[in-house]
Design a protein around this motif. Structure first.
Motif, PDB file in Angstrom:
ATOM      1  N   ALA A   1      43.499 -17.077  90.918  1.00 16.08           N
ATOM      2  CA  ALA A   1      44.228 -18.330  91.144  1.00 16.08           C
ATOM      3  C   ALA A   1      45.453 -18.121  92.021  1.00 16.08           C
ATOM      4  N   LEU A   2      45.980 -16.897  92.046  1.00 15.99           N
ATOM      5  CA  LEU A   2      47.130 -16.594  92.903  1.00 15.99           C
ATOM      6  C   LEU A   2      46.721 -16.406  94.366  1.00 15.99           C
ATOM      7  N   GLY A   3      45.423 -16.305  94.609  1.00 15.13           N
ATOM      8  CA  GLY A   3      44.945 -16.073  95.974  1.00 15.13           C
ATOM      9  C   GLY A   3      44.575 -14.635  96.250  1.00 15.13           C
ATOM     10  N   ALA A   4      44.578 -13.787  95.223  1.00 13.11           N
ATOM     11  CA  ALA A   4      44.200 -12.384  95.392  1.00 13.11           C
ATOM     12  C   ALA A   4      42.693 -12.238  95.157  1.00 13.11           C
ATOM     13  N   PRO A   5      41.963 -11.624  96.078  1.00 13.06           N
ATOM     14  CA  PRO A   5      40.541 -11.366  95.830  1.00 13.06           C
ATOM     15  C   PRO A   5      40.387 -10.432  94.631  1.00 13.06           C
ATOM     16  N   VAL A   6      39.416 -10.725  93.752  1.00 12.61           N
ATOM     17  CA  VAL A   6      39.197  -9.935  92.537  1.00 12.61           C
ATOM     18  C   VAL A   6      37.700  -9.646  92.413  1.00 12.61           C
TER      19      VAL A   6
ATOM     20  N   PRO B   1      31.818   3.007  96.195  1.00 19.43           N
ATOM     21  CA  PRO B   1      32.491   3.856  97.187  1.00 19.43           C
ATOM     22  C   PRO B   1      31.969   3.644  98.605  1.00 19.43           C
ATOM     23  N   ASP B   2      30.681   3.370  98.754  1.00 16.94           N
ATOM     24  CA  ASP B   2      30.133   3.156 100.092  1.00 16.94           C
ATOM     25  C   ASP B   2      30.637   1.863 100.721  1.00 16.94           C
ATOM     26  N   GLN B   3      31.035   0.901  99.903  1.00 14.73           N
ATOM     27  CA  GLN B   3      31.549  -0.362 100.422  1.00 14.73           C
ATOM     28  C   GLN B   3      33.049  -0.314 100.704  1.00 14.73           C
ATOM     29  N   PHE B   4      33.736   0.636 100.107  1.00 15.34           N
ATOM     30  CA  PHE B   4      35.195   0.648 100.176  1.00 15.34           C
ATOM     31  C   PHE B   4      35.746   0.782 101.600  1.00 15.34           C
ATOM     32  N   PRO B   5      35.195   1.653 102.474  1.00 14.50           N
ATOM     33  CA  PRO B   5      35.752   1.730 103.836  1.00 14.50           C
ATOM     34  C   PRO B   5      35.720   0.392 104.567  1.00 14.50           C
ATOM     35  N   ASP B   6      34.596  -0.342 104.450  1.00 16.56           N
ATOM     36  CA  ASP B   6      34.515  -1.646 105.112  1.00 16.56           C
ATOM     37  C   ASP B   6      35.478  -2.646 104.484  1.00 16.56           C
ATOM     38  N   LEU B   7      35.672  -2.544 103.181  1.00 16.11           N
ATOM     39  CA  LEU B   7      36.659  -3.409 102.527  1.00 16.11           C
ATOM     40  C   LEU B   7      38.040  -3.170 103.115  1.00 16.11           C
ATOM     41  N   MET B   8      38.433  -1.901 103.240  1.00 14.32           N
ATOM     42  CA  MET B   8      39.760  -1.608 103.771  1.00 14.32           C
ATOM     43  C   MET B   8      39.875  -2.018 105.239  1.00 14.32           C
ATOM     44  N   ALA B   9      38.813  -1.859 106.011  1.00 10.67           N
ATOM     45  CA  ALA B   9      38.845  -2.296 107.413  1.00 10.67           C
ATOM     46  C   ALA B   9      39.045  -3.806 107.500  1.00 10.67           C
ATOM     47  N   THR B  10      38.352  -4.541 106.624  1.00  8.65           N
ATOM     48  CA  THR B  10      38.517  -5.996 106.588  1.00  8.65           C
ATOM     49  C   THR B  10      39.950  -6.368 106.229  1.00  8.65           C
ATOM     50  N   ALA B  11      40.530  -5.672 105.261  1.00  8.51           N
ATOM     51  CA  ALA B  11      41.904  -5.936 104.850  1.00  8.51           C
ATOM     52  C   ALA B  11      42.883  -5.637 105.985  1.00  8.51           C
TER      53      ALA B  11
ATOM     54  N   VAL C   1      38.813 -11.413 102.888  1.00 10.65           N
ATOM     55  CA  VAL C   1      38.132 -10.412 102.056  1.00 10.65           C
ATOM     56  C   VAL C   1      37.050 -11.054 101.198  1.00 10.65           C
ATOM     57  N   LEU C   2      37.260 -12.279 100.762  1.00  4.43           N
ATOM     58  CA  LEU C   2      36.243 -12.954  99.959  1.00  4.43           C
ATOM     59  C   LEU C   2      34.992 -13.252 100.772  1.00  4.43           C
ATOM     60  N   ASP C   3      35.163 -13.602 102.051  1.00  3.98           N
ATOM     61  CA  ASP C   3      33.998 -13.797 102.924  1.00  3.98           C
ATOM     62  C   ASP C   3      33.245 -12.476 103.092  1.00  3.98           C
ATOM     63  N   TRP C   4      34.004 -11.386 103.246  1.00  2.43           N
ATOM     64  CA  TRP C   4      33.360 -10.065 103.365  1.00  2.43           C
ATOM     65  C   TRP C   4      32.577  -9.745 102.090  1.00  2.43           C
TER      66      TRP C   4
ATOM     67  N   ALA D   1      31.267 -11.795  99.919  1.00  4.51           N
ATOM     68  CA  ALA D   1      30.077 -12.637  99.836  1.00  4.51           C
ATOM     69  C   ALA D   1      28.965 -12.099 100.736  1.00  4.51           C
ATOM     70  N   ALA D   2      29.340 -11.618 101.920  1.00  2.00           N
ATOM     71  CA  ALA D   2      28.351 -11.051 102.838  1.00  2.00           C
ATOM     72  C   ALA D   2      27.740  -9.773 102.285  1.00  2.00           C
ATOM     73  N   GLN D   3      28.483  -9.065 101.427  1.00  2.00           N
ATOM     74  CA  GLN D   3      27.994  -7.839 100.796  1.00  2.00           C
ATOM     75  C   GLN D   3      27.258  -8.117  99.484  1.00  2.00           C
ATOM     76  N   ASP D   4      27.096  -9.400  99.161  1.00  2.00           N
ATOM     77  CA  ASP D   4      26.459  -9.813  97.908  1.00  2.00           C
ATOM     78  C   ASP D   4      27.250  -9.308  96.694  1.00  2.00           C
ATOM     79  N   ILE D   5      28.587  -9.261  96.853  1.00  2.00           N
ATOM     80  CA  ILE D   5      29.482  -8.901  95.759  1.00  2.00           C
ATOM     81  C   ILE D   5      29.984 -10.180  95.101  1.00  2.00           C
ATOM     82  N   LYS D   6      29.854 -10.251  93.808  1.00  2.00           N
ATOM     83  CA  LYS D   6      30.287 -11.445  93.078  1.00  2.00           C
ATOM     84  C   LYS D   6      31.765 -11.321  92.743  1.00  2.00           C
ATOM     85  N   ALA D   7      32.568 -12.118  93.411  1.00  2.00           N
ATOM     86  CA  ALA D   7      34.012 -12.106  93.159  1.00  2.00           C
ATOM     87  C   ALA D   7      34.348 -13.066  92.019  1.00  2.00           C
ATOM     88  N   VAL D   8      35.434 -12.758  91.338  1.00  3.55           N
ATOM     89  CA  VAL D   8      35.932 -13.643  90.279  1.00  3.55           C
ATOM     90  C   VAL D   8      36.569 -14.867  90.924  1.00  3.55           C
ATOM     91  N   ARG D   9      36.252 -16.021  90.410  1.00  5.79           N
ATOM     92  CA  ARG D   9      36.825 -17.274  90.931  1.00  5.79           C
ATOM     93  C   ARG D   9      37.783 -17.879  89.916  1.00  5.79           C
TER      94      ARG D   9
END
Length: 393
Positions: free
Chosen positions: A351-356, A361-371, A377-380, A382-390
């Motif tokens: 709710a604060l706007g922080a992706p959760v 480990p294989d996804q982490f480098p791309d996460l940091m590049a996106t950041a 980051v939430l769009d990234w 979703a593209a990775q089929d990661i279910k983020a907390v809403r």
């Protein structure tokens, strides 16, 4: 008919192994060894005395070492790790980790590293030396797997638009260089001769221009695997000249391991797994490290089970987001990318706007590049089929 008989014999063999039955001596000598290796673990009642079961590993380190050798012979590494985990839980074999003979035989992975870290204060010196060697092997394997991709991905994220045809060796963009020189393929050599190099331009930035990354990692017992991976990534990121990396681990105390990042094994030996959790205190410490909020990316790796002041934690996190800090909450950094976490706190952070979310480990480098590119980051995710907390709000 012969094939049907063979299939029936194989099926009977497998059932005998599953049930641990060979009273009539039908199993081959090799299958008898396999049967004994499995019976030593799975014929012992859960939580019972291993010496009272049909088979047991006993408390002899050489005997356990032979047993580990047997299961490595019969099963692939992934299955061996599952069997080892079962042995630790069912037979209380964590005590065996205090014996160097056992460590020398065990199949090492990040879960074992976490066990060794949590037990190191109990280890005699000779076992501690063996533990360092085991941890070093796992760290080397992880670095080999993760280092190059992480470094290239993060460099590309920061300097993607700046290219040069005279790059330093460490800054060569090999995919682009190969594409630019495909006309120079030499069949007799089986390779491309790169006449023109393409690479990232190394900026002569002053230190204040660098992006800051703070990894704030929960080192309570439930986050053990995440701590191992986060420590490895922190060491890798610290070697990338385009960012400035800090590693802060916490439970109810805080340990800043930034100065140890040149030696990942030493970083892991600085971690104190176990204990309670005071996330607010750790976030407050990290806030004190922030000099330029809009150039700072803070990755909070925790299951969000707060043992401290939850209300103050949310207020401080909201303040960081308002200041422009790129705050990301990772519920786990683990091989399966799944996490057990406090859903109410996770929703409050969202709710604060922080992706959760959790990631591998294989996804982490791309996460940091996106950041680092300040992309969504939430769009990234979703593209990775990661279910983020809403947020439920």
């Amino acid at each position: 008919m012969e094939r049907m008989n063979n299939d029936a014999a194989e099926q009977q063999r497998r059932w005998r192994l599953v049930l641990g039955m060979d009273e009539d001596g039908v199993l081959s000598p090799e299958d008898q060894r396999l049967n004994q290796a499995l019976s030593a673990l799975y014929d012992v009642p859960h939580g019972g005395d291993p010496d009272k079961g049909k088979g047991s590993l006993s408390r002899s380190a050489p005997r356990v070492s032979r047993w580990l050798g047997d299961i490595r012979e019969f099963f692939p590494a992934a299955v061996v790790q599952v069997i080892q985990k079962d042995a630790f839980e069912r037979l209380g074999l964590k005590q065996m980790l205090l014996q160097p003979e056992f460590l020398a035989a065990v199949e090492a992975d990040v879960h074992l590293v976490a066990d060794l870290i949590s037990l190191r204060s109990l280890m005699p010196e000779k076992t501690l030396d063996t533990a360092r060697q085991v941890i070093g092997k796992v760290v080397d394997a992880l670095l080999e797997r993760l280092q190059r991709r992480t470094s290239e991905t993060l460099r590309g994220a920061v300097h993607r638009a700046r290219r040069t045809n005279r790059p330093r060796a460490a800054d060569i963009d090999w995919p682009r260089t190969l594409r630019a020189n495909l006309g120079n393929y030499q069949p007799e050599l089986g390779t491309v001769i790169p006449e023109r190099l393409v690479g990232f331009m190394r900026h002569q930035k002053r230190l204040v221009d660098l992006d800051d990354v703070i990894l704030c990692v929960d080192q309570s017992g439930s986050m053990a695997t995440s701590v191992v991976y986060a420590s490895i990534f922190a060491a890798v990121m610290a070697s990338v000249p385009v960012i400035r990396t800090r590693l802060v681990c916490f439970d109810t105390a805080i340990v800043d391991l930034t100065d140890e990042l040149a030696d990942p094994v030493q970083v892991l030996f600085g971690v104190q797994l176990g204990g309670g959790t005071d996330i607010h205190q750790a976030v407050a410490y990290c806030e004190g490290l922030i000099e330029r909020p809009q150039k700072t990316h803070m990755v909070l790796i925790t299951d969000l089970y707060e043992g401290g002041d939850a209300k103050a934690l949310l207020a401080r996190a909201a303040h960081l987001v308002r200041q422009g800090v790129n705050l990301i909450v990772l519920l786990a950094l683990s091989d399966d990318g799944r996490a057990a976490y406090d859903p109410r706190m996770a929703e409050a952070f969202a709710a604060l706007g922080a992706p959760v979310f959790a990631c591998t480990p294989d996804q982490f480098p791309d996460l940091m590049a996106t950041a680092l590119r300040r992309e969504d980051v939430l769009d990234w995710a979703a593209a990775q089929d990661i279910k983020a907390v809403r947020s439920s709000a």
